[in-house]
Design a protein around this motif. Structure first.
Motif, mmCIF file in Angstrom:
data_model
loop_
_atom_site.group_PDB
_atom_site.id
_atom_site.type_symbol
_atom_site.label_atom_id
_atom_site.label_comp_id
_atom_site.label_asym_id
_atom_site.label_seq_id
_atom_site.Cartn_x
_atom_site.Cartn_y
_atom_site.Cartn_z
ATOM 1 N N ASP A 115 0.822 -1.215 0.000
ATOM 2 C CA ASP A 115 0.000 0.000 0.000
ATOM 3 C C ASP A 115 0.857 1.268 0.000
ATOM 4 O O ASP A 115 0.448 2.304 -0.546
ATOM 5 C CB ASP A 115 -0.929 0.009 1.216
ATOM 6 N N VAL A 116 2.023 1.199 0.613
ATOM 7 C CA VAL A 116 2.927 2.355 0.626
ATOM 8 C C VAL A 116 3.441 2.630 -0.783
ATOM 9 O O VAL A 116 3.506 3.782 -1.229
ATOM 10 C CB VAL A 116 4.098 2.113 1.601
ATOM 11 N N TYR A 161 1.975 1.819 -3.607
ATOM 12 C CA TYR A 161 0.873 2.346 -4.421
ATOM 13 C C TYR A 161 0.648 3.835 -4.125
ATOM 14 O O TYR A 161 0.426 4.638 -5.037
ATOM 15 C CB TYR A 161 -0.413 1.565 -4.154
ATOM 16 N N THR A 162 0.731 4.208 -2.851
ATOM 17 C CA THR A 162 0.540 5.611 -2.476
ATOM 18 C C THR A 162 1.624 6.492 -3.073
ATOM 19 O O THR A 162 1.367 7.642 -3.448
ATOM 20 C CB THR A 162 0.541 5.754 -0.943
ATOM 21 N N SER A 167 0.643 7.411 -6.446
ATOM 22 C CA SER A 167 -0.420 8.418 -6.390
ATOM 23 C C SER A 167 0.173 9.809 -6.207
ATOM 24 O O SER A 167 -0.298 10.793 -6.803
ATOM 25 C CB SER A 167 -1.386 8.103 -5.242
ATOM 26 N N GLU A 168 1.222 9.893 -5.378
ATOM 27 C CA GLU A 168 1.905 11.172 -5.177
ATOM 28 C C GLU A 168 2.538 11.661 -6.479
ATOM 29 O O GLU A 168 2.485 12.848 -6.810
ATOM 30 C CB GLU A 168 2.985 11.023 -4.100
ATOM 31 N N TRP A 174 10.967 8.878 2.610
ATOM 32 C CA TRP A 174 10.076 8.084 3.457
ATOM 33 C C TRP A 174 10.871 7.066 4.270
ATOM 34 O O TRP A 174 10.609 6.855 5.453
ATOM 35 C CB TRP A 174 9.029 7.367 2.596
ATOM 36 N N PHE A 198 1.564 1.375 5.962
ATOM 37 C CA PHE A 198 0.642 2.424 5.539
ATOM 38 C C PHE A 198 0.229 3.292 6.726
ATOM 39 O O PHE A 198 0.002 4.495 6.570
ATOM 40 C CB PHE A 198 -0.593 1.796 4.885
ATOM 41 N N SER A 251 0.564 7.304 6.898
ATOM 42 C CA SER A 251 -0.580 8.184 7.151
ATOM 43 C C SER A 251 -0.239 9.230 8.204
ATOM 44 O O SER A 251 -0.627 10.400 8.090
ATOM 45 C CB SER A 251 -1.782 7.354 7.607
ATOM 46 N N GLN A 254 2.064 11.704 6.479
ATOM 47 C CA GLN A 254 1.608 12.297 5.232
ATOM 48 C C GLN A 254 1.264 13.775 5.351
ATOM 49 O O GLN A 254 1.604 14.569 4.468
ATOM 50 C CB GLN A 254 0.388 11.525 4.710
#
Length: 329
Positions: free
Chosen positions: A153-154, A156-157, A160-161, A181, A189, A193, A196
């Motif tokens: 999930d990290v 994928y995020t 998105s960024e 990161w 994730f 969060s 973020q």
């Protein structure tokens, strides 16, 4: 041109590696792209050395533009320049070698974890690349999983960024985000969060600085700008005071100048806009003070004691004494 040469040119093809199209093409300007294609064609048809002057003549550009394009291609890892010779890099061989080298450091993971990773990589490929994600991205994602221990999930995020910042074609920029990161201890994730909000706030800070200087924010200058906020603790109001000095600078877009200035303020214990303004006011006042010169003595312009007394009276009245003409003048 002979008949045989005409047939060779008419029937021949120049193979362009998919790795080049996927990973490098969008990052090149028009001249670098033209030079690379000409070099590819020359390599396909002959092993003879290609001269810069010949490239310039065939493309209708100056030799200086050819040299600049060659330097760009070398920075992208597409060719090597040695003693004036130009050698194209075999992209396929280079990528396979890098993959094998990286795999040596990978740790073993469970089949279930492999399945999760493959699923999210497939989603990224379909969602952001329409099923044409390049090999370089696959290798980079593998590194994030193995070296940084990112959860799917990290990863994928992170993509998105990139889409949000319009940086999907910048592999180096993606690598800089992942490194940041990782340095902040992010693996899950949940950890991302929590980080973020601060990350987005810091990116907005960097973007505002870049807009003020009219420069493009990229993987090279963002880490330095980010330190002004994360490491030195300055908000934009303080950084803006440094940026305003650009009106007196010849190289106003050189970030190292502002970095030095901000670090000097930080070393002096200045923490906010008010303390910096007070510090700079004192500095300017000190710089503006000039030592007074010796007082001018006009007593020699007077002939006798009466004139000297008149001189003293003039001084006491705040008047400039008039010069008395001597008889021998």
């Amino acid at each position: 041109m002979t008949k045989r040469d005409e047939h060779q040119l008419l029937l021949s093809d120049t193979a362009v590696p998919d790795l080049f199209i996927a990973d490098h093409m969008a990052l090149l300007d028009e001249f670098a792209l033209k030079v690379y294609l000409m070099l590819l064609q020359g390599k396909t048809r002959s092993d003879q050395k290609i001269e810069r002057e010949s490239l310039a003549a065939r493309l209708g550009i100056t030799v200086q533009k050819v040299d600049r394009s060659l330097n760009i291609l070398e920075q992208e890892g597409l060719l090597r320049q040695t003693d004036g010779a130009i050698e194209l890099v075999d992209l396929k061989h280079a990528e396979v070698s890098r993959f094998v080298k990286n795999r040596e450091a990978f740790v073993k993971v469970t089949p279930g974890e492999v399945s999760k990773r493959e699923r999210v990589v497939g989603i990224i490929n379909d969602t952001y690349f329409q099923g044409t994600m390049s090999y370089r991205w696959y290798a980079l994602i593998d590194g994030w999983f193995e070296k940084y221990m990112f959860e799917p999930d990290v990863v994928y995020t992170l993509f998105s960024e990139l889409v949000e910042r319009n940086k999907l074609n910048h592999v180096g920029y993606a690598a800089s985000i992942a490194e940041n990161w990782h340095k902040n201890g992010i693996k899950t994730f949940e950890q991302l969060s929590m980080h973020q909000d601060k990350f987005k706030e810091n990116y907005a800070f960097c973007a505002r600085v870049a807009r003020s200087l009219r420069i493009k924010l990229d993987e090279y200058n963002e880490p330095l700008i980010r330190k002004w906020n994360e490491e030195l603790g300055y908000d934009f109001t303080v950084v803006e005071l440094a940026l305003k000095q650009s009106v007196r600078m010849n190289n106003a877009k050189n970030l190292t100048i502002y970095d030095k200035m901000l670090r000097e303020w930080h070393a002096a214990g200045l923490k906010d806009k008010a303390s910096v303004e007070a510090h700079e006011a004192v500095r300017r006042a000190s710089a503006g003070k000039k030592p007074a010169g010796p007082a001018r003595d006009n007593r020699g312009n007077y002939r006798d004691q009466g004139d000297v007394d008149a001189y003293k009276n003039d001084i006491s009245d705040g008047l400039r004494p008039l010069r008395v003409k001597r008889e021998d003048d």
